[in-house]
Write a protein that holds these residues in place. Structure first.
Motif, PDB file in Angstrom:
ATOM      1  N   ASN A  37     -32.040   3.920 -26.700  1.00 22.48           N
ATOM      2  CA  ASN A  37     -33.222   3.614 -25.906  1.00 22.48           C
ATOM      3  C   ASN A  37     -34.451   3.944 -26.748  1.00 22.48           C
ATOM      4  N   GLU A  38     -34.871   2.984 -27.541  1.00 24.05           N
ATOM      5  CA  GLU A  38     -36.031   3.166 -28.405  1.00 24.05           C
ATOM      6  C   GLU A  38     -36.803   1.851 -28.475  1.00 24.05           C
ATOM      7  N   PRO A  39     -38.082   1.932 -28.866  1.00 28.46           N
ATOM      8  CA  PRO A  39     -38.893   0.713 -28.913  1.00 28.46           C
ATOM      9  C   PRO A  39     -38.329  -0.323 -29.890  1.00 28.46           C
ATOM     10  N   GLY A  40     -38.367  -1.576 -29.477  1.00 30.37           N
ATOM     11  CA  GLY A  40     -37.982  -2.675 -30.347  1.00 30.37           C
ATOM     12  C   GLY A  40     -36.528  -3.091 -30.290  1.00 30.37           C
ATOM     13  N   VAL A  41     -35.665  -2.303 -29.645  1.00 31.45           N
ATOM     14  CA  VAL A  41     -34.239  -2.641 -29.615  1.00 31.45           C
ATOM     15  C   VAL A  41     -34.009  -3.918 -28.817  1.00 31.45           C
ATOM     16  N   LEU A  42     -34.619  -4.016 -27.640  1.00 31.69           N
ATOM     17  CA  LEU A  42     -34.440  -5.213 -26.822  1.00 31.69           C
ATOM     18  C   LEU A  42     -34.962  -6.450 -27.556  1.00 31.69           C
ATOM     19  N   ALA A  43     -36.074  -6.309 -28.239  1.00 30.67           N
ATOM     20  CA  ALA A  43     -36.628  -7.436 -28.997  1.00 30.67           C
ATOM     21  C   ALA A  43     -35.667  -7.887 -30.094  1.00 30.67           C
ATOM     22  N   ARG A  44     -34.983  -6.948 -30.727  1.00 28.87           N
ATOM     23  CA  ARG A  44     -34.030  -7.312 -31.778  1.00 28.87           C
ATOM     24  C   ARG A  44     -32.820  -8.033 -31.194  1.00 28.87           C
ATOM     25  N   VAL A  45     -32.344  -7.562 -30.046  1.00 28.03           N
ATOM     26  CA  VAL A  45     -31.193  -8.207 -29.403  1.00 28.03           C
ATOM     27  C   VAL A  45     -31.570  -9.611 -28.949  1.00 28.03           C
ATOM     28  N   ILE A  46     -32.720  -9.745 -28.317  1.00 23.34           N
ATOM     29  CA  ILE A  46     -33.170 -11.052 -27.844  1.00 23.34           C
ATOM     30  C   ILE A  46     -33.458 -11.969 -29.028  1.00 23.34           C
ATOM     31  N   GLY A  47     -33.994 -11.415 -30.097  1.00 19.57           N
ATOM     32  CA  GLY A  47     -34.267 -12.202 -31.298  1.00 19.57           C
ATOM     33  C   GLY A  47     -33.007 -12.804 -31.884  1.00 19.57           C
ATOM     34  N   LEU A  48     -31.894 -12.092 -31.770  1.00 19.96           N
ATOM     35  CA  LEU A  48     -30.615 -12.620 -32.246  1.00 19.96           C
ATOM     36  C   LEU A  48     -30.262 -13.906 -31.501  1.00 19.96           C
ATOM     37  N   ILE A  73     -27.548  -2.938 -21.867  1.00 16.99           N
ATOM     38  CA  ILE A  73     -28.066  -4.294 -21.714  1.00 16.99           C
ATOM     39  C   ILE A  73     -26.904  -5.160 -21.239  1.00 16.99           C
ATOM     40  N   THR A  74     -27.066  -5.797 -20.092  1.00 13.29           N
ATOM     41  CA  THR A  74     -26.051  -6.722 -19.589  1.00 13.29           C
ATOM     42  C   THR A  74     -26.601  -8.132 -19.768  1.00 13.29           C
ATOM     43  N   ILE A  75     -25.865  -8.932 -20.547  1.00 15.47           N
ATOM     44  CA  ILE A  75     -26.298 -10.283 -20.885  1.00 15.47           C
ATOM     45  C   ILE A  75     -25.254 -11.274 -20.392  1.00 15.47           C
ATOM     46  N   VAL A  76     -25.690 -12.285 -19.670  1.00 13.51           N
ATOM     47  CA  VAL A  76     -24.812 -13.390 -19.298  1.00 13.51           C
ATOM     48  C   VAL A  76     -25.247 -14.580 -20.144  1.00 13.51           C
ATOM     49  N   THR A  77     -24.305 -15.134 -20.898  1.00 14.60           N
ATOM     50  CA  THR A  77     -24.605 -16.248 -21.778  1.00 14.60           C
ATOM     51  C   THR A  77     -23.487 -17.270 -21.689  1.00 14.60           C
ATOM     52  N   GLU A  78     -23.721 -18.420 -22.264  1.00 14.55           N
ATOM     53  CA  GLU A  78     -22.735 -19.494 -22.244  1.00 14.55           C
ATOM     54  C   GLU A  78     -22.589 -20.055 -23.647  1.00 14.55           C
ATOM     55  N   ILE A  94     -26.172  -4.974 -35.394  1.00 13.43           N
ATOM     56  CA  ILE A  94     -27.525  -4.439 -35.221  1.00 13.43           C
ATOM     57  C   ILE A  94     -27.429  -2.918 -35.186  1.00 13.43           C
ATOM     58  N   VAL A  95     -28.259  -2.237 -35.945  1.00 13.01           N
ATOM     59  CA  VAL A  95     -28.143  -0.790 -36.144  1.00 13.01           C
ATOM     60  C   VAL A  95     -28.175   0.026 -34.856  1.00 13.01           C
ATOM     61  N   PRO A  96     -29.120  -0.150 -33.920  1.00 10.38           N
ATOM     62  CA  PRO A  96     -29.107   0.723 -32.738  1.00 10.38           C
ATOM     63  C   PRO A  96     -28.052   0.369 -31.692  1.00 10.38           C
ATOM     64  N   VAL A  97     -27.180  -0.598 -31.962  1.00 12.21           N
ATOM     65  CA  VAL A  97     -26.129  -0.972 -31.013  1.00 12.21           C
ATOM     66  C   VAL A  97     -24.907  -0.086 -31.239  1.00 12.21           C
TER      67      VAL A  97
END
Length: 186
Positions: A37-48, A73-78, A94-97
């Motif tokens: 839980n740190e700044p920028g992690v969600l942006a990196r995941v979404i950027g992927l 983070i719960t992601i539903v994708t297809e 990704i490093v913080p994962v």
């Protein structure tokens, strides 16, 4: 000498798997990703996802371990099975994962979503909206003389069905939280 009678895709007469190992059918998958839980992690995941043209149908994020500063983070994708495997592999790099789980593949899951549904109407439409809300076990959390706001919890399909039935009765707006999911059992 007679030629072998080998059917296309058959493995009974051959040491090689002649069936194609790829599929072009799209599947819906729910991924649970444990991250710092740190700044920028969600942006990196979404950027992927955005950098490779993958779509996110639902996204839910919350801190789950205050002491360890971890979020889920719960992601539903297809995507095709190959795309889903690629997404999981790239998320894991990704490093913080810390962990990536494909809940769809791992077994039975419990998926729920919360939605607020605003319906405007009067007279018979108002009565019908209340009747349908009772059937779907939706709670009226706000009421005015012109409208209701219903709170409904359930599977995404249940929420879609509720919204579809409310549309002709005066559906104004829907706000959804996104899917929260856990695997069943131990």
């Amino acid at each position: 000498m007679a030629a072998l009678q080998i059917k296309k895709g058959s493995t009974k007469h051959s040491a090689y798997n002649l069936r194609p190992t790829f599929s072009d059918t799209k599947e819906r998958h729910t991924l649970a990703v444990k991250v710092d839980n740190e700044p920028g992690v969600l942006a990196r995941v979404i950027g992927l996802f955005s950098g490779r043209g993958y779509n996110i149908e639902s996204l839910t994020v919350a801190e789950v371990d205050h002491l360890g500063h971890h979020s889920r983070i719960t992601i539903v994708t297809e995507g095709t099975p190959q795309v889903i495997e690629q997404i999981k592999a790239q998320l894991g790099r990704i490093v913080p994962v810390h962990e990536v789980h494909d809940l769809t593949v791992e077994g039975a899951t419990v998926e729920r979503e919360l939605a607020l549904v605003k319906v405007r109407g009067d007279g018979e439409k108002r009565v019908e909206a209340l009747r349908l809300a009772d059937i779907f076990r939706a709670n009226a959390v706000d009421s005015t003389l012109e409208s209701f706001v219903f709170e409904i919890t359930g599977t995404p399909e249940k929420i879609d069905a509720f919204a579809d039935l409310m549309r002709p009765l005066g559906l104004v707006e829907v706000a959804r939280t996104g899917v929260a999911a856990l695997s069943r059992g131990a």
